[in-house]
Structures are given as C-alpha cells and as structure tokens.
Design a protein around this motif. Structure first.
Motif, PDB file in Angstrom:
ATOM      1  N   ARG A 262      31.678  21.753 -12.754  1.00 46.57           N
ATOM      2  CA  ARG A 262      32.956  22.655 -12.714  1.00 46.57           C
ATOM      3  C   ARG A 262      32.530  22.808 -11.312  1.00 46.57           C
ATOM      4  N   ARG A 263      31.581  23.411 -10.342  1.00 48.67           N
ATOM      5  CA  ARG A 263      31.688  23.090  -9.253  1.00 48.67           C
ATOM      6  C   ARG A 263      32.752  22.910  -8.445  1.00 48.67           C
ATOM      7  N   PRO A 264      33.539  23.316  -7.020  1.00 46.34           N
ATOM      8  CA  PRO A 264      33.905  22.519  -6.392  1.00 46.34           C
ATOM      9  C   PRO A 264      33.718  21.366  -5.625  1.00 46.34           C
ATOM     10  N   ALA A 265      33.759  19.881  -5.526  1.00 47.74           N
ATOM     11  CA  ALA A 265      33.062  18.742  -4.294  1.00 47.74           C
ATOM     12  C   ALA A 265      32.661  19.370  -3.610  1.00 47.74           C
ATOM     13  N   THR A 266      33.901  20.063  -2.713  1.00 49.28           N
ATOM     14  CA  THR A 266      33.417  20.481  -0.904  1.00 49.28           C
ATOM     15  C   THR A 266      31.818  21.271  -0.910  1.00 49.28           C
ATOM     16  N   GLN A 267      31.140  21.925  -1.971  1.00 49.68           N
ATOM     17  CA  GLN A 267      30.329  22.213  -1.769  1.00 49.68           C
ATOM     18  C   GLN A 267      29.214  21.392  -0.852  1.00 49.68           C
ATOM     19  N   SER A 268      28.199  22.102  -0.158  1.00 48.64           N
ATOM     20  CA  SER A 268      27.655  21.259   0.920  1.00 48.64           C
ATOM     21  C   SER A 268      25.908  22.121   0.747  1.00 48.64           C
ATOM     22  N   VAL A 269      24.856  21.629   0.932  1.00 43.77           N
ATOM     23  CA  VAL A 269      23.802  21.887   1.474  1.00 43.77           C
ATOM     24  C   VAL A 269      23.587  21.830   2.933  1.00 43.77           C
ATOM     25  N   SER A 270      23.228  22.811   3.127  1.00 46.38           N
ATOM     26  CA  SER A 270      21.919  23.227   4.992  1.00 46.38           C
ATOM     27  C   SER A 270      20.857  22.722   4.657  1.00 46.38           C
ATOM     28  N   THR A 271      21.231  21.887   5.900  1.00 44.77           N
ATOM     29  CA  THR A 271      19.375  22.279   5.525  1.00 44.77           C
ATOM     30  C   THR A 271      18.212  22.723   6.087  1.00 44.77           C
ATOM     31  N   SER A 272      19.423  24.214   7.134  1.00 43.63           N
ATOM     32  CA  SER A 272      18.775  25.166   7.489  1.00 43.63           C
ATOM     33  C   SER A 272      18.112  26.264   6.318  1.00 43.63           C
ATOM     34  N   VAL A 273      18.900  25.885   5.515  1.00 46.52           N
ATOM     35  CA  VAL A 273      18.908  27.217   4.830  1.00 46.52           C
ATOM     36  C   VAL A 273      17.391  27.440   3.666  1.00 46.52           C
ATOM     37  N   GLN A 274      16.734  28.813   3.780  1.00 46.26           N
ATOM     38  CA  GLN A 274      15.420  28.664   3.602  1.00 46.26           C
ATOM     39  C   GLN A 274      15.692  29.499   1.617  1.00 46.26           C
ATOM     40  N   TYR A 275      15.197  28.124   1.359  1.00 46.58           N
ATOM     41  CA  TYR A 275      14.987  28.804  -1.288  1.00 46.58           C
ATOM     42  C   TYR A 275      14.131  30.022  -1.331  1.00 46.58           C
ATOM     43  N   VAL A 276      14.511  30.701  -1.964  1.00 46.67           N
ATOM     44  CA  VAL A 276      14.153  32.172  -2.253  1.00 46.67           C
ATOM     45  C   VAL A 276      12.774  31.262  -3.331  1.00 46.67           C
ATOM     46  N   ASP A 277      11.698  31.821  -3.301  1.00 48.50           N
ATOM     47  CA  ASP A 277      11.010  31.220  -4.402  1.00 48.50           C
ATOM     48  C   ASP A 277      11.255  32.020  -5.797  1.00 48.50           C
ATOM     49  N   SER A 278      10.384  31.624  -7.011  1.00 53.77           N
ATOM     50  CA  SER A 278      10.855  31.930  -7.872  1.00 53.77           C
ATOM     51  C   SER A 278      10.150  32.909  -8.440  1.00 53.77           C
ATOM     52  N   MET A 279       9.174  33.070  -7.068  1.00 51.86           N
ATOM     53  CA  MET A 279       7.789  34.797  -8.294  1.00 51.86           C
ATOM     54  C   MET A 279       8.653  35.754  -7.053  1.00 51.86           C
ATOM     55  N   ASN A 280       9.288  35.423  -5.316  1.00 53.52           N
ATOM     56  CA  ASN A 280      10.052  36.227  -4.793  1.00 53.52           C
ATOM     57  C   ASN A 280      11.381  36.864  -6.185  1.00 53.52           C
ATOM     58  N   LEU A 281      12.052  35.507  -6.558  1.00 51.86           N
ATOM     59  CA  LEU A 281      12.986  35.998  -6.960  1.00 51.86           C
ATOM     60  C   LEU A 281      12.676  37.352  -7.945  1.00 51.86           C
ATOM     61  N   LEU A 282      11.566  36.720  -9.422  1.00 48.32           N
ATOM     62  CA  LEU A 282      11.618  37.427 -10.291  1.00 48.32           C
ATOM     63  C   LEU A 282      11.024  38.837 -10.146  1.00 48.32           C
ATOM     64  N   SER A 283       9.649  38.627  -9.070  1.00 46.81           N
ATOM     65  CA  SER A 283      10.041  40.652  -7.814  1.00 46.81           C
ATOM     66  C   SER A 283      11.391  41.399  -8.001  1.00 46.81           C
ATOM     67  N   ALA A 284      12.248  40.424  -7.412  1.00 45.17           N
ATOM     68  CA  ALA A 284      13.660  41.821  -6.920  1.00 45.17           C
ATOM     69  C   ALA A 284      14.895  41.964  -8.271  1.00 45.17           C
ATOM     70  N   LEU A 285      14.003  41.054  -9.109  1.00 44.60           N
ATOM     71  CA  LEU A 285      14.728  41.066 -10.728  1.00 44.60           C
ATOM     72  C   LEU A 285      14.005  42.527 -11.355  1.00 44.60           C
TER      73      LEU A 285
END
Length: 752
Positions: free
Chosen positions: A282-305
């Motif tokens: 469903r997502r546009p094919a133009t989406q790309s992933v930057s190598t400089s992005v830092q992904y959120v750890d699931s535990m930190n995400l749960l804490s924020a939630l």
C-alpha cells in the motif's frame, strides 16, 4: 531420472541451474533417499491409524448432528482415499528430493506455504483457503523452530555436496515446508469440511512433522559416515532461515525460541506478517530508508506509550482515537524516545506497522454500528494499551483466545444491546466496562495477566446478569406463546362451531346460544389441554353435532325413536361438559328447559315455535353475549395473523422472514428514542416476532409483515451478528480494505 529407487545423476551436472554434484557421493545420496523411502510410509501409516480415533472423538463431542455426521463421513472418505493420499504424498516428497539433486535448490517447487500471502491469495479472512493456509504455515513454522539446528546442518551438508551451491530458505527438500506442501497437494481433492481438514493437518503435524528428528539423525549419520562433516557455527540460531519469525514477548525468551504451553508458535505472527505485506504494497514505492536514521528501541517506545496512555483520557473524551500519523508524531516528540546524534529518529518497521494496524483496527471499532456512541468512546480509550499489547505480543492478531483480545471482544459483545436509556450508573454494564477500561489505563504496563483478571471479573458479572435476563426472556416468551396459542385455539374452535352450525341450516337460537356461549369454552379448554388430535376433542365435537341434530325436525318414526333413546345420554354429557367449565347454573337451567321443549316438539313430529318455553328477551340477551364472544374471537384472530399482502414481497419482507432468533435490531421511535432489541422468539404458526432488551424484558411484538415494514421504513436496522467477535470483524474489514488498496497500487493494478 531415477531407476527404481536409485537416482540417476546422468554424469555429474544436470539441471537448469547447472548444479555440480561432488564426485563419489551418488551412493551416499541414494542411501539418504532409501531412509526417506522407509520413513514416509511408516509415518503416514501412523497418521491414518491415529486419525480414525481422533475423528471419532471429535464426532462424539460434536455439538450437533450435522457436525457429528461430517466427522463420521470423513472417516469413511479417508478409509477409501487413504491409499491414494499416501501415494500422492510419497511421490510429492520423493519428487522434490530427486529434483533437488538433479536440478538444484531452485527446482524444489516454490509452493510450500509461508507466513505471507499475496493479496489475491488472501482475499477475505473468512476464506477457507486462508484457514487452511494458516494451518500449514503454523506446522511448518513450528517444525522450523523445533529442528532449526538439524535443518541448518543439512543445508550446510547439502551445499557441500553441491559444491557450495546456496540452499536458501525453503530450498531444502527435507525441510518441513516440503512435507507440508506435498501433503497439502495430496489433500487437494479430498471432499471434507474445513473443520475436518484442520483436524487432519493438526494430526499430520504431530505424526509426521513432529517426528522428523529421527530422519534427520539417520541422514546426518549416513553423511558423517561418508566423511561429510562441515563445521556448524555457534551463531546458527541467529542466522538460521528456519528461526520462527515474529517471536513475541508473550511466553518467549530473548531468542524467540520458547513458547508457552499450548501455544502454536507458527501461528503467532502469521496474520501480522500478512498485514505487514499488504501495508508494504500500500505504501508508495518512493519511500526510502536513510542509513543515518536511528531507530527507536521497542522498550523506549513502550515507555513513551505508557506516558501517552495516562494522558489518553483527553483524546478519548470526544470519542476519537489517534490516527497512525498523529500517534507517530506524538511518540517521536516524547523525551522517552531520545534523540540521535544525527537528529534523525524513526520507529522501526515492525513497530511502525503495528501502529498502522492498531490504528486501522480502532477506526473500525469507532465505525462499528453494533456499538452505541458512548460505548465506542469508551472502548476507543483502549487504543494505546492495545498497541502496547501488540508490540509486546504479535500473537494478539492471530490468537482468538489472547487475553486482551478476549476481554475486548467480551465487552463489545455485551455492549451491543446497551443504549443511553439503560443508564451509566450503579452496577450496570456501562459502569463495569468503564471500570475495566480505567484499570487498564492506570495499571497496565507490560503484564498481560491483568487482562485475564479483568476478563474473569467481567465474565462473572455477565453470567450473573444473563441468568436474570434468561429467566425474564423465558417468561416473556411463555406469555407471548400462551397468548398466541389461545388466539389460535379460539380460531379453530370458532371454525369448528361455524362448520357444525352451517351443516344444519336454521338452528334454533337456544342451541346456537348454548353452543357459542357454553360449549365453545368446553371445546377451547380441551383444545388447549389435550389438542385437536385427542379423543376428548373428537368426542366433544361429535356431541356438539348430535346436539344440533337433536333439535332438527324428525319426520320419520325411526328418527324419533333414535332421538328418544339418545336424549338421556346427550343431556348427561352436556351437563358434565358444562359443569367442567363452571358454566352459569341459571343459564344451564334455562338452556335445558328450552332443549326439553324442542325435543318434545321433535318427538311429536314437528318443531316448536322459537318463543316456546323461553323468554324471548333472555334469549336475545344470550344471543348478544354470544355475538360479543364471536366478535372477540374474530378480532383477536385478525390481530394475530398478518393482513393480506397487497403488494409483491420485496427484499425487506425476505429479510424479515429470514431474520434469525438472537439477531439484534436498533429501533428508532417517532420521538427519536433509540431502543435495541433482540429477536427472542418467532411463532411457527403466524410468524409473529417477540423482541426483548438485554435484560430479557419485552420490548415489542410484531407480525412478520410488520417487521418488514419496520425494516423498509428505516425504523429498524439490523445490527452486526454478535456471534462474530469485534476483533474478527475488524480484522476481516481491515484485510479487505488493504487487499483492495494493494490490488490497485502501481505494482498490483487490477486487470481490466
């Protein structure tokens, strides 16, 4: 090609991929094949022998005759088709093994089920194919998990024999996927129900997939004897393609290898993997992933939630849920997420997809017509807690008995009959759901046992409430059934009386009054107590006929003699019947005096005048009373029975006719009041319908034709079937939406 049980390699190179077999190992491979030839019939024999007992047990526990018959019929079909299924399965597995060595890993048919489905294959979740596919993928994933070390070792050994050719996932002919695909193909023409097929697949998992360890051990021993023992790295678990995908925190270790007792690890991530694939399309094919992005750890995400969860009341107060974009923005701005050195922080793909899925699920909940506005707003407050559950445990999407999913379904199902008129205070349904939601918002962190506790408490409340509702509903149904039975009895009695009197022409008033005012009740009582087929009913009808006959002219001597002999018996039976209904003694005396005068006249060869021996005014009063009785009978009969249909029946009449008992309707009164009512009972005689509220109290009684009018005018609206849980309906709707969206994207346009 193979000759007998021996593979013919035809030199050392063969196939489209140009695989090269190491010299000197033809005999070793054929020895492995012989182990497979011996293994297959042993395990299939064990499967079919056990299946007979398993299917018999299911038949014995079947909830209805139809299900029981399906299991017994399946036993007969399996006995008949056993040899053909075994032959097809053996050929399928051996064929894959042979092609692997002659044409390479890519030649193993890529029809082995996996955790993802294309949008065309998926269709709606209600499809039997999806259920069957999930059963196969479950056993394959579980097998991969159980034998990951053996499979990894076999990949390395087979790769060595093919001079370093990469085996790749699902390329190994002895992997569970190969056995599963071959068995599914062998079952393709078996004409049994889906429930039976799922039982067969479960038994196949136990007797074949679950028993692969000895085969792997024997093949490893043959290869070791031939000197083929490549080094197996200790990191095999992390890198193995056979590792179960989507391991969860619910009963799982950090490695994702452990599963709680009774769980099916293969199914834990199947539905979520399907949703991920459709979201990707469903997502546009133009989406790309930057190598400089830092992904959120699931535990930190749960804490924020958790922080958002305690702030969620402000959002839920308006009955709205956060959409996926708003949820991401809110989370990424939270201090619990942290900031990367590059300044670019993003949520990982799996957690990001989970946010999308939960958002879509709660969009469905807010649009579900089965819930009132107040209940939608209440359940919408669970969006963030359910998102946390899904991040912790992907089996939330596939396990129908998941504690959080079970609680959500139970609350939604109970809420279908609730409206504002039911009230929010006290010990009612709204108060219990509000209390459960409040406890989740304030207490839930990462302990899923809270949902089990809340479910048990809520289920206990529902059981108490439903016991009272059931008693009230039965009482309402009994009253309605009794009323209809009385109306129907009156109609039949009136018909019988009318038929009797019409056979004799001009019947004296005294007899008409006696029949309609007195004997009418005698017949009615017998009809209700004994029924029309009883001997008592026949005797009473015959006595009425003889009574009328007794006052008709008797011109012949033989008729008069017959009347003379019969009069004592007639009067005795009349007196006994009327006494049985406590007939007015004064009326009885007057009626018998009138009968005496008419009988004397008939015995003299004629018939007395209408006024003889009776006060005419009294008879007129009696006649008026009889008229009132007949008017009552006619009016009640017309009220209970549908008036003639003046127009052709339409889809609303058909819907009213086919509406099943237990279906809920939303009724809108003229003043705008909204009432929810369940079809509790339908008459087999007139088709009239009884509706009750969630406490079992009568709400309305309407004819089938009247129900059609309600549906046509919009006064009544059918609510979703409560037999289909809310989460199931939401997943079905969401998958259908994603399916349609995926099929129209640039990569998957619909065919014109």
């Amino acid at each position: 090609m193979k000759a007998g049980n021996i593979i013919s390699f035809g030199g050392k190179r063969s196939g489209d991929q140009g695989v090269t077999l190491r010299e000197g190992y033809n005999g070793t491979i054929n020895a492995c094949r012989q182990l497979l030839v011996k293994f297959l019939p042993q395990r299939m024999d064990a499967l079919f022998e056990r299946l007979d007992d398993v299917l018999y047990t299911h038949a014995d526990k079947a909830g209805n005759d139809k299900s029981q018959a399906a299991y017994f019929e399946a036993m007969r079909i399996l006995r008949r088709e056993r040899e053909q299924i075994q032959s097809a399965f053996n050929k399928g597995v051996l064929g894959r093994f042979d092609r692997f060595w002659t044409h390479g890993p890519g030649s193993v048919p890529n029809d082995a089920p996996d955790a993802s489905f294309t949008s065309d294959e998926l269709g709606l979740v209600e499809s039997d194919d999806l259920e069957e596919g999930l059963a196969i993928t479950g056993m394959v994933s579980k097998g991969n998990n159980s034998f990951y070390r053996d499979l990894y070792a076999l990949d390395e050994l087979f790769s060595y024999l093919l001079n370093g050719t990469t085996i790749g996932e699902a390329g190994n002919p002895l992997a569970p996927a190969s056995f599963g695909a071959a068995f599914k193909q062998s079952m393709a023409t078996l004409e049994v129900t889906l429930a039976v097929k799922l039982v067969i697949y479960k038994q196949f998992e136990k007797e074949v997939i679950g028993q692969l360890a000895p085969l792997y051990d024997q093949i490893n021993a043959v290869l070791a004897k031939a000197g083929i023992q490549p080094e197996i790295k200790p990191t095999v678990r992390r890198n193995s393609p056979y590792r179960a995908s989507g391991s969860s925190g619910y009963g799982a270790t950090a490695e994702g290898a452990a599963y709680a007792p009774g769980e099916d690890p293969g199914l834990q991530a199947e539905v979520f993997a399907t949703l991920q694939q459709l979201l990707m399309q469903r997502r546009p094919a133009t989406q790309s992933v930057s190598t400089s992005v830092q992904y959120v750890d699931s535990m930190n995400l749960l804490s924020a939630l958790s922080v958002l969860q305690h702030q969620g009341d402000q959002v839920a107060a308006a009955g709205q849920a956060l959409d996926a974009g708003a949820m991401r923005n809110a989370l990424l701005s939270m201090p619990q997420i942290g900031q990367a050195a590059s300044g670019k922080v993003a949520i990982g793909r799996s957690d990001d997809d989970t946010i999308d899925v939960i958002s879509m699920l709660f969009e469905f909940i807010l649009e579900d017509p089965g819930l009132s506005d107040a209940m939608r707003a209440l359940l919408a407050r669970l969006q963030i807690p359910m998102l946390k559950v899904a991040i912790l445990d992907k089996s939330f999407f596939s396990r129908k008995d998941h504690p959080a999913r079970r609680l959500l379904n139970a609350m939604a199902q109970a809420a279908i009959g609730w409206t504002e008129e039911s009230g929010r205070s006290g010990d009612g349904l709204y108060a219990h759901i509000e209390s459960a939601v409040g406890r989740i918002l304030t207490k839930f962190d990462d302990d899923l046992t809270l949902f089990d506790e809340l479910y048990e408490q809520f289920a206990a409340f529902l059981e108490r409430e439903q016991r009272g509702a059931h008693v009230a509903e039965e009482r309402a149904a009994q009253v309605t059934q009794g009323k209809e039975a009385l109306v129907e009895a009156k109609r039949h009695v009136a018909d019988e009386i009318g038929h009797c009197l019409s056979n004799y022409g001009a019947v004296p008033d005294v007899v008409q009054n006696l029949v309609r005012d007195g004997w009418n009740d005698v017949l009615l009582l017998i009809y209700l107590r004994k029924g029309r087929e009883s001997e008592e009913w026949t005797d009473a009808v015959n006595l009425m006929d003889h009574l009328v006959w007794s006052v008709m002219p008797k011109p012949s001597h033989s008729e008069r003699q017959e009347l003379l002999r019969y009069i004592p018996e007639l009067l005795k039976a009349l007196r006994a019947g009327l006494a049985g209904i406590s007939y007015n003694q004064h009326k009885m005396t007057r009626a018998f005096k009138g009968l005496q005068a008419r009988h004397l006249a008939c015995l003299r060869g004629g018939r007395a005048l209408e006024s003889a021996d009776t006060d005419q005014a009294d008879e007129d009063n009696q006649a008026d009373g009889a008229g009132d009785v007949m008017e009552e009978i006619v009016l009640e009969s017309v009220d209970a029975r549908s008036a003639p249909i003046e127009s052709e029946p339409d889809q609303f009449d058909a819907q009213a006719r086919e509406l099943e008992v237990g279906t809920w309707l939303e009724l809108t009164e003229e003043d705008g009041t909204v009432v929810r009512a369940k079809l509790s009972w339908r008459s087999n005689i007139s088709g009239s319908c009884l509706f009750v509220n969630r406490k079992g109290m009568k709400v309305a009684e309407v004819t089938q034709q009247g129900l059609g009018v309600w549906l046509r005018s919009g006064k009544a609206e059918v609510l979703p079937a409560v037999s289909v849980p809310l989460m199931d309906r939401a997943l079905n709707s969401m998958l259908a939406t994603l399916n349609r969206s995926a099929s129209t994207t640039p990569g998957g346009k619909k065919e014109e």
